[in-house]
Design a protein around this motif. Structure first.
Motif, PDB file in Angstrom:
ATOM      1  N   UNK A   1      68.885  52.856  25.490  1.00  0.00           N
ATOM      2  CA  UNK A   1      69.422  53.516  26.676  1.00  0.00           C
ATOM      3  C   UNK A   1      69.781  54.971  26.387  1.00  0.00           C
ATOM      4  N   UNK A   2      70.396  55.189  25.174  1.00  0.00           N
ATOM      5  CA  UNK A   2      70.750  56.572  24.822  1.00  0.00           C
ATOM      6  C   UNK A   2      69.503  57.446  24.724  1.00  0.00           C
ATOM      7  N   UNK A   3      68.465  56.906  24.091  1.00  0.00           N
ATOM      8  CA  UNK A   3      67.212  57.661  23.984  1.00  0.00           C
ATOM      9  C   UNK A   3      66.599  57.893  25.358  1.00  0.00           C
ATOM     10  N   UNK A   4      66.684  56.875  26.195  1.00  0.00           N
ATOM     11  CA  UNK A   4      66.151  57.012  27.537  1.00  0.00           C
ATOM     12  C   UNK A   4      66.929  58.067  28.328  1.00  0.00           C
ATOM     13  N   UNK A   5      68.267  58.021  28.196  1.00  0.00           N
ATOM     14  CA  UNK A   5      69.085  59.011  28.890  1.00  0.00           C
ATOM     15  C   UNK A   5      68.798  60.414  28.374  1.00  0.00           C
ATOM     16  N   UNK A   6      68.658  60.524  27.037  1.00  0.00           N
ATOM     17  CA  UNK A   6      68.353  61.842  26.464  1.00  0.00           C
ATOM     18  C   UNK A   6      66.997  62.334  26.949  1.00  0.00           C
ATOM     19  N   UNK A   7      66.044  61.398  27.010  1.00  0.00           N
ATOM     20  CA  UNK A   7      64.709  61.761  27.481  1.00  0.00           C
ATOM     21  C   UNK A   7      64.751  62.189  28.942  1.00  0.00           C
ATOM     22  N   UNK A   8      65.531  61.439  29.740  1.00  0.00           N
ATOM     23  CA  UNK A   8      65.648  61.798  31.152  1.00  0.00           C
ATOM     24  C   UNK A   8      66.329  63.153  31.325  1.00  0.00           C
ATOM     25  N   UNK A   9      67.377  63.379  30.498  1.00  0.00           N
ATOM     26  CA  UNK A   9      68.047  64.673  30.566  1.00  0.00           C
ATOM     27  C   UNK A   9      67.093  65.805  30.167  1.00  0.00           C
ATOM     28  N   UNK A  10      66.290  65.548  29.140  1.00  0.00           N
ATOM     29  CA  UNK A  10      65.337  66.551  28.698  1.00  0.00           C
ATOM     30  C   UNK A  10      64.323  66.846  29.793  1.00  0.00           C
ATOM     31  N   UNK A  11      63.836  65.751  30.430  1.00  0.00           N
ATOM     32  CA  UNK A  11      62.895  65.946  31.530  1.00  0.00           C
ATOM     33  C   UNK A  11      63.541  66.711  32.683  1.00  0.00           C
ATOM     34  N   UNK A  12      64.805  66.329  32.982  1.00  0.00           N
ATOM     35  CA  UNK A  12      65.507  67.018  34.068  1.00  0.00           C
ATOM     36  C   UNK A  12      65.724  68.492  33.737  1.00  0.00           C
ATOM     37  N   UNK A  13      66.065  68.755  32.462  1.00  0.00           N
ATOM     38  CA  UNK A  13      66.262  70.141  32.055  1.00  0.00           C
ATOM     39  C   UNK A  13      64.964  70.924  32.114  1.00  0.00           C
ATOM     40  N   UNK A  14      63.884  70.281  31.698  1.00  0.00           N
ATOM     41  CA  UNK A  14      62.588  70.951  31.776  1.00  0.00           C
ATOM     42  C   UNK A  14      62.199  71.229  33.221  1.00  0.00           C
ATOM     43  N   UNK A  15      62.446  70.241  34.116  1.00  0.00           N
ATOM     44  CA  UNK A  15      62.144  70.455  35.530  1.00  0.00           C
ATOM     45  C   UNK A  15      63.022  71.579  36.097  1.00  0.00           C
ATOM     46  N   UNK A  16      64.300  71.580  35.681  1.00  0.00           N
ATOM     47  CA  UNK A  16      65.200  72.626  36.174  1.00  0.00           C
ATOM     48  C   UNK A  16      64.726  74.006  35.708  1.00  0.00           C
ATOM     49  N   UNK A  17      64.366  74.091  34.445  1.00  0.00           N
ATOM     50  CA  UNK A  17      63.879  75.387  33.921  1.00  0.00           C
ATOM     51  C   UNK A  17      62.595  75.806  34.621  1.00  0.00           C
TER      52      UNK A  17
END
Length: 445
Positions: free
Chosen positions: A320-336
């Motif tokens: 779950x932590x890896x999934x959350x980190x991955x989702x955050x990374x994806x969200x950050x990439x989308x935001x950027x």
């Protein structure tokens, strides 16, 4: 061997089938069922017939042969002791005996013929056992009325129940069949059976079951044991995992003789009970050991299951932590990406920079949060939004920021609000032809 449920039986029949198998030791379930069906599922009669079969005597409900089979006393498995009535002594005694012999013969012959004819017309009601416990209770009451309450402790239950208890408790079972009409019964009960030494011996060493042969329950046991005369005693014990008659005592025994015979029978068969008791203890110890092993296995299994559960939880938390980190990374990439696209749109939508000699132009120097400087010209007539869009389109510009002017210090309203949809122009904001503005980072606020 078929299981009871495979024989298409009712629950009550299944319980009787298992009980009969336990009492008799018959391994074949089908044989147990056939035997019980022959006796209309009467477990007591079936058990008694099984005892008869072991002794070599006819079945309980089978028609008796012309000459009753006698127990083979040469068979050491069954000890038989018969006390004959005393023979007449002297000339007078023999004369009296010979004179009464024809009358006695005629009397018993006519009595047997009468009984046979009466039973032919009306079957013996003793063949139908409807209340075996009631038969036992009524016999005990009649016995106490005739001989008093000082007697061995009678087993107040059916013959089958007495067999069950004797087998379960690994005790000897002494069976007494009471012949009401026999001439020696009264003397035996008064002088032998009710003597203090016999009472103490029986009460402390065995179970004692008794019934009158005039009662249906006593008559049925009589048919099973096939006594020859009265008083009759049979010693039964567990032998080779089966309840077996190991001793038969018939005739008028005195107290000392009875005690000697019972002691002899018990001593001769005690090893069977000792062996069975040792086997039971061994089975119990094995069962306890198996239970302890099962409990230890369950404890170990639960511990392993708990470890597996904790391991799965840790792996799940990590996933779950890896999934959350991955989702955050994806969200950050989308935001950027969205931010970069927005900067590009703002840059493309900016009006062209006026020429330096344009009288309406304003030269503004922006001091960025990283201490760098950026210059650009704007028109006095352009709204402050253009300044904000220019700064937003720069790569070094923060995502959120505000523009501050000095002298006097004020924050320029570069973005529209609900109260003010249109932002003021540079001239309305009081900017000079050469202006320095400060960009403050608001991203973390």
């Amino acid at each position: 061997m078929a299981a009871p449920e495979e024989l298409d039986l009712t629950q009550e029949q299944t319980e009787r089938l298992l009980q009969f198998q336990d009492l008799t030791g018959i391994e074949s379930m089908e044989q147990c069922r056939q035997t019980l069906e022959q006796h209309n599922w009467n477990i007591e009669a079936a058990v008694q017939d099984r005892l008869n079969e072991q002794e070599g005597v006819p079945a309980v409900f089978s028609p008796p042969p012309a000459r009753p089979l006698m127990v083979n006393t040469a068979d050491h498995r069954v000890y038989s002791y018969v006390v004959s009535r005393p023979q007449p002594r002297g000339l007078l005694g023999w004369g009296y005996y010979l004179i009464l012999l024809p009358f006695r013969f005629t009397y018993y012959t006519l009595l047997d013929i009468f009984r046979f004819a009466f039973r032919f017309i009306r079957p013996d009601p003793r063949n139908r056992v409807t209340d075996p416990v009631g038969d036992i209770v009524s016999f005990i009451q009649a016995f106490e009325e005739n001989y008093g309450r000082t007697h061995p402790v009678f087993y107040q239950g059916t013959y089958s129940q007495a067999l069950n208890d004797a087998k379960r408790e690994l005790r000897f079972l002494l069976v007494y069949l009471h012949g009401d009409e026999h001439q020696d019964t009264d003397e035996f009960c008064r002088t032998t059976l009710c003597s203090p030494e016999v009472i103490q011996f029986i009460n402390t060493r065995m179970l004692f079951w008794a019934c009158s042969t005039s009662k249906p329950e006593g008559y049925r046991v009589s048919q099973a044991l096939r006594e020859n005369t009265y008083p009759f005693l049979a010693m039964i014990t567990l032998k080779d995992r089966r309840m077996t008659v190991v001793g038969r005592l018939e005739g008028l025994l005195q107290s000392a003789d009875l005690l000697n015979q019972l002691t002899f029978i018990m001593d001769a068969n005690r090893t069977y009970l000792v062996s069975e008791r040792l086997e039971r203890e061994e089975r119990n110890q094995t069962q306890v050991l198996r239970q302890q092993q099962d409990e230890a296995y369950l404890v170990s299994l639960r511990a392993d299951q708990e470890k597996d559960r904790q391991k799965r939880e840790i792996l799940e938390q990590k996933r779950r932590a890896e999934e959350e980190a991955h989702q955050k990374q994806l969200a950050e990439e989308r935001r950027r990406l969205n931010l970069q696209e927005e900067k590009e749109r703002k840059s493309e939508s900016l009006p062209p920079e006026p020429l330096p000699d344009d009288p309406n132009s304003v030269k503004i120097v922006f001091k960025m949060p990283n201490d760098s400087r950026v210059e650009r010209r704007f028109l006095f007539t352009q709204p402050l939004t253009v300044i904000h869009d220019f700064l937003f389109s720069l790569n070094e510009s923060p995502e959120k920021f505000q523009i501050v002017a000095n002298f006097p210090r004020r924050i320029l309203p570069c973005l529209p609000t609900e109260d003010r949809l249109n932002t003021p122009t540079l001239q309305e904001a009081g900017l000079s032809r050469s202006q320095v503005l400060f960009v403050q980072d608001l991203t973390d606020e």
